[in-house]
Design a protein around this motif. Structure first.
Motif, PDB file in Angstrom:
ATOM      1  N   SER A 253       0.809  -1.215   0.000  1.00 46.53           N
ATOM      2  CA  SER A 253       0.000   0.000   0.000  1.00 46.53           C
ATOM      3  C   SER A 253       0.839   1.261   0.000  1.00 46.53           C
ATOM      4  O   SER A 253       0.305   2.358   0.028  1.00 46.53           O
TER       5      SER A 253
ATOM      6  N   ASP B 131       2.577   4.027  -1.639  1.00 45.60           N
ATOM      7  CA  ASP B 131       2.695   4.656  -2.944  1.00 45.60           C
ATOM      8  C   ASP B 131       3.961   5.482  -3.073  1.00 45.60           C
ATOM      9  O   ASP B 131       4.181   6.119  -4.107  1.00 45.60           O
ATOM     10  N   ASP B 132       4.788   5.518  -2.040  1.00 46.35           N
ATOM     11  CA  ASP B 132       6.047   6.255  -2.112  1.00 46.35           C
ATOM     12  C   ASP B 132       7.223   5.355  -2.473  1.00 46.35           C
ATOM     13  O   ASP B 132       8.339   5.827  -2.633  1.00 46.35           O
TER      14      ASP B 132
ATOM     15  N   ARG C 158      -5.566  -0.600 -10.693  1.00 42.59           N
ATOM     16  CA  ARG C 158      -4.298  -1.210 -10.328  1.00 42.59           C
ATOM     17  C   ARG C 158      -4.568  -2.403  -9.417  1.00 42.59           C
ATOM     18  O   ARG C 158      -5.417  -2.308  -8.513  1.00 42.59           O
TER      19      ARG C 158
ATOM     20  N   ASP D 232      -2.976  -4.473  -6.655  1.00 42.56           N
ATOM     21  CA  ASP D 232      -1.889  -4.579  -5.694  1.00 42.56           C
ATOM     22  C   ASP D 232      -1.922  -5.969  -5.071  1.00 42.56           C
ATOM     23  O   ASP D 232      -2.938  -6.380  -4.498  1.00 42.56           O
TER      24      ASP D 232
ATOM     25  N   ARG E  91      -7.488  -1.239  -6.883  1.00 44.94           N
ATOM     26  CA  ARG E  91      -7.560   0.204  -6.681  1.00 44.94           C
ATOM     27  C   ARG E  91      -7.930   0.875  -8.000  1.00 44.94           C
ATOM     28  O   ARG E  91      -7.195   0.791  -8.982  1.00 44.94           O
TER      29      ARG E  91
ATOM     30  N   ARG F 254      -4.995   9.181  -4.406  1.00 49.13           N
ATOM     31  CA  ARG F 254      -3.625   8.712  -4.595  1.00 49.13           C
ATOM     32  C   ARG F 254      -3.212   8.695  -6.065  1.00 49.13           C
ATOM     33  O   ARG F 254      -2.069   8.390  -6.371  1.00 49.13           O
ATOM     34  N   SER F 255      -4.155   8.991  -6.974  1.00 46.19           N
ATOM     35  CA  SER F 255      -3.792   9.108  -8.379  1.00 46.19           C
ATOM     36  C   SER F 255      -2.930  10.348  -8.565  1.00 46.19           C
ATOM     37  O   SER F 255      -3.091  11.345  -7.855  1.00 46.19           O
TER      38      SER F 255
ATOM     39  N   PRO G 260       4.644   4.205  -7.860  1.00 46.76           N
ATOM     40  CA  PRO G 260       3.400   3.627  -8.394  1.00 46.76           C
ATOM     41  C   PRO G 260       2.466   4.646  -9.029  1.00 46.76           C
ATOM     42  O   PRO G 260       1.838   4.366 -10.051  1.00 46.76           O
ATOM     43  N   ARG G 261       2.358   5.837  -8.452  1.00 47.35           N
ATOM     44  CA  ARG G 261       1.449   6.838  -9.018  1.00 47.35           C
ATOM     45  C   ARG G 261       1.920   7.288 -10.399  1.00 47.35           C
ATOM     46  O   ARG G 261       1.107   7.498 -11.306  1.00 47.35           O
TER      47      ARG G 261
ATOM     48  N   ASP H 211       1.205   4.440 -12.800  1.00 47.19           N
ATOM     49  CA  ASP H 211      -0.231   4.423 -13.106  1.00 47.19           C
ATOM     50  C   ASP H 211      -0.544   5.412 -14.227  1.00 47.19           C
ATOM     51  O   ASP H 211      -1.265   5.093 -15.181  1.00 47.19           O
TER      52      ASP H 211
END
Length: 224
Positions: free
Chosen positions: A10, A12-13, A59, A61, A78, A104-105, A187-188, A191
């Motif tokens: 989880s 996203d960084d 996505r 995960d 997600r 988070r997009s 990840p962002r 995406d």
């Protein structure tokens, strides 16, 4: 015994390493034959047309946990983007754009096609960050990505970031549509790059009247 890899979490960084992605029907996979798909779309890519309006991009995960001493893969879906092709009657700013559907997009964005040289028939694609204006239309802002036709015959497009850094090379050998991501990214960012890639392919297919329902090796099984 070596532990199986964790396919996602989880955070996203985190930084994702370079990878080769490819389209198979409604899914985007990595080149790891043992890994589950990374993304799922609501439509099979090889069947997209000018009549389609919204394609959902999710996505997937994946996390590996031990269950009674055996590895078990669990997936969390997600919803990251709605890829949209509005009708001309709505006077859209972008004929194709991606609506961010999660906080988070990375951002919403639109894609435009243009010819960089007067005597060339090759089309370039530029992706702009976008936000809703006073009239609720998407308004383009600073650049996000650029897709440039490659000189190498084995490569269809090269994808660059706003600073001119090479991110990925897109290939299409009539059997497999692939994106060779050469840059490390979060990840962002990935995406958004995947969403922009699918938008570009959709635009080309709609303009050319379809590309022969390729890249759909699971289409008959899924019925999509």
């Amino acid at each position: 015994m070596e532990k199986p890899p964790s396919y996602g979490d989880s955070n996203d960084d985190r930084a994702l390493p370079p990878a080769t992605l490819y389209v198979a029907g409604r899914f985007v996979h990595s080149n790891d034959p043992h890994a589950p798909p990374l993304y799922e779309l609501s439509h099979s890519v090889g069947f997209l047309s000018d009549n389609d309006r919204v394609v959902r991009l999710e996505r997937l995960d994946h996390t590996v946990r031990q269950h009674h001493g055996a590895p078990q893969v669990s997936a969390r879906t997600r919803h990251v983007y709605d890829l949209t092709h509005p009708t001309l009657a709505t006077s859209p700013t972008f004929a194709y754009h991606a609506e961010a559907t999660s906080r988070r997009s990375l951002c919403s964005f639109g894609i435009e096609s243009f010819r960089a040289r007067t005597l060339s028939s090759a089309r370039w694609y530029r992706v702009h960050r976008a936000a809703r204006g006073p009239d609720h239309q998407l308004v383009g802002r600073e650049g996000l990505f650029t897709a440039v036709p490659a000189r190498d015959a084995a490569v269809a497009f090269e994808w660059y970031d706003a600073r001119g850094g090479l991110l990925a090379r897109e290939t299409d050998n009539d059997e497999l549509l692939s994106l060779l991501v050469s840059a490390e990214m979060g990840p962002r960012e990935r995406d958004a790059l995947v969403a922009a890639w699918i938008l570009r392919v959709w635009w080309e297919m709609a303009r050319d009247g379809g590309l022969g329902k390729r890249w759909d090796d699971d289409a008959q099984q899924s019925g999509s």
